[in-house]
Motif scaffolding. Sequence first.
Motif, PDB file in Angstrom:
ATOM      1  N   ASP A  24      29.370  40.271  35.974  1.00  0.00           N
ATOM      2  CA  ASP A  24      29.096  40.586  35.314  1.00  0.00           C
ATOM      3  C   ASP A  24      30.211  42.410  35.157  1.00  0.00           C
ATOM      4  O   ASP A  24      31.116  42.792  34.407  1.00  0.00           O
ATOM      5  CB  ASP A  24      28.110  41.571  33.937  1.00  0.00           C
ATOM      6  N   THR A  25      30.464  42.658  36.298  1.00  0.00           N
ATOM      7  CA  THR A  25      31.303  43.810  36.789  1.00  0.00           C
ATOM      8  C   THR A  25      31.791  43.934  37.119  1.00  0.00           C
ATOM      9  O   THR A  25      32.528  44.798  36.910  1.00  0.00           O
ATOM     10  CB  THR A  25      30.103  44.872  37.033  1.00  0.00           C
ATOM     11  N   ALA A  58      32.382  48.070  29.024  1.00  0.00           N
ATOM     12  CA  ALA A  58      31.166  47.923  30.022  1.00  0.00           C
ATOM     13  C   ALA A  58      29.448  48.087  29.457  1.00  0.00           C
ATOM     14  O   ALA A  58      29.053  46.847  29.093  1.00  0.00           O
ATOM     15  CB  ALA A  58      31.228  48.220  31.047  1.00  0.00           C
ATOM     16  N   MET A  62      27.990  43.494  44.407  1.00  0.00           N
ATOM     17  CA  MET A  62      28.729  43.321  42.609  1.00  0.00           C
ATOM     18  C   MET A  62      28.399  42.346  41.683  1.00  0.00           C
ATOM     19  O   MET A  62      28.566  41.303  42.591  1.00  0.00           O
ATOM     20  CB  MET A  62      29.644  44.133  42.933  1.00  0.00           C
ATOM     21  N   ARG A  78      34.165  52.444  31.572  1.00  0.00           N
ATOM     22  CA  ARG A  78      32.975  52.036  31.133  1.00  0.00           C
ATOM     23  C   ARG A  78      31.972  52.420  30.405  1.00  0.00           C
ATOM     24  O   ARG A  78      31.231  51.092  30.315  1.00  0.00           O
ATOM     25  CB  ARG A  78      32.664  53.522  32.640  1.00  0.00           C
ATOM     26  N   TYR A  90      35.524  44.688  34.843  1.00  0.00           N
ATOM     27  CA  TYR A  90      35.686  45.758  34.913  1.00  0.00           C
ATOM     28  C   TYR A  90      35.942  46.603  35.912  1.00  0.00           C
ATOM     29  O   TYR A  90      36.799  47.663  35.844  1.00  0.00           O
ATOM     30  CB  TYR A  90      34.341  46.778  34.143  1.00  0.00           C
ATOM     31  N   GLU A  91      35.882  45.928  37.362  1.00  0.00           N
ATOM     32  CA  GLU A  91      35.990  46.803  38.720  1.00  0.00           C
ATOM     33  C   GLU A  91      37.868  46.326  38.468  1.00  0.00           C
ATOM     34  O   GLU A  91      38.197  47.114  38.500  1.00  0.00           O
ATOM     35  CB  GLU A  91      35.429  46.270  39.685  1.00  0.00           C
ATOM     36  N   LEU A 109      22.910  46.605  35.610  1.00  0.00           N
ATOM     37  CA  LEU A 109      24.187  46.965  35.574  1.00  0.00           C
ATOM     38  C   LEU A 109      24.832  47.713  34.789  1.00  0.00           C
ATOM     39  O   LEU A 109      25.480  48.079  35.451  1.00  0.00           O
ATOM     40  CB  LEU A 109      24.695  46.014  33.671  1.00  0.00           C
ATOM     41  N   GLU A 112      25.231  50.096  38.167  1.00  0.00           N
ATOM     42  CA  GLU A 112      26.433  49.166  39.131  1.00  0.00           C
ATOM     43  C   GLU A 112      27.386  49.996  38.139  1.00  0.00           C
ATOM     44  O   GLU A 112      28.557  50.558  39.009  1.00  0.00           O
ATOM     45  CB  GLU A 112      26.292  47.942  38.759  1.00  0.00           C
ATOM     46  N   MET A 113      28.065  50.091  36.667  1.00  0.00           N
ATOM     47  CA  MET A 113      28.702  50.132  36.445  1.00  0.00           C
ATOM     48  C   MET A 113      29.584  52.049  36.185  1.00  0.00           C
ATOM     49  O   MET A 113      30.034  52.195  36.718  1.00  0.00           O
ATOM     50  CB  MET A 113      28.794  50.589  35.330  1.00  0.00           C
TER      51      MET A 113
END
Length: 184
Positions: free
Chosen positions: A4-5, A134, A1, A131, A8-9, A155, A158-159
Amino acid sequence: MSADTKIYEDKMEGVINHLVKEHATIRAGRANPAILDHVTVDYYGTPTPINQVAAVSVAEARVLTISPWDASMMHLIEKAVLTSDIGINPTNDGRVMRLVFPAPTEERRKQLAKDAQHMGEEAKVAVRNIRRDALDKFKARKKASEITEDDLKVLENEMQKITDKYTKEIDKICEAKNKEIMEI
């Protein structure tokens, strides 16, 4: 991860925590102190949650006890419980107040299960909105030439994986709550 994500997580984790708190307020026939979280009592002119002026505990599976730290608060707590949307009449012996939760009817359990499922759907919408936000930010960074097309794809993937993970977790939470509600 990636970093950047991660933000959001963390937001999605907040949605899960909110869902769990919302589910705790659903009265499934069992005594749960969280049911009183939204009930406030007038404490010297200030609306104060009951759990800050009294000890709230589960005496039996269907009985919640409220023991005020100041005996003069008993009447105010009783009034707050009666005017709340809990729908239970407290019994009061002067020192301890008891809330006895009746077993919900089959029809009521089905309605509670539907409400719990609706809360889960709202949580899924919130996760999907995170999501979308993001992805919009990632696309803006691509447009500003801060990241490459390949980075954008990584990305996005990943999202999507993170979104799928939290959507499945919401389903598990809702399934467990439904099982608890439908239990006699």
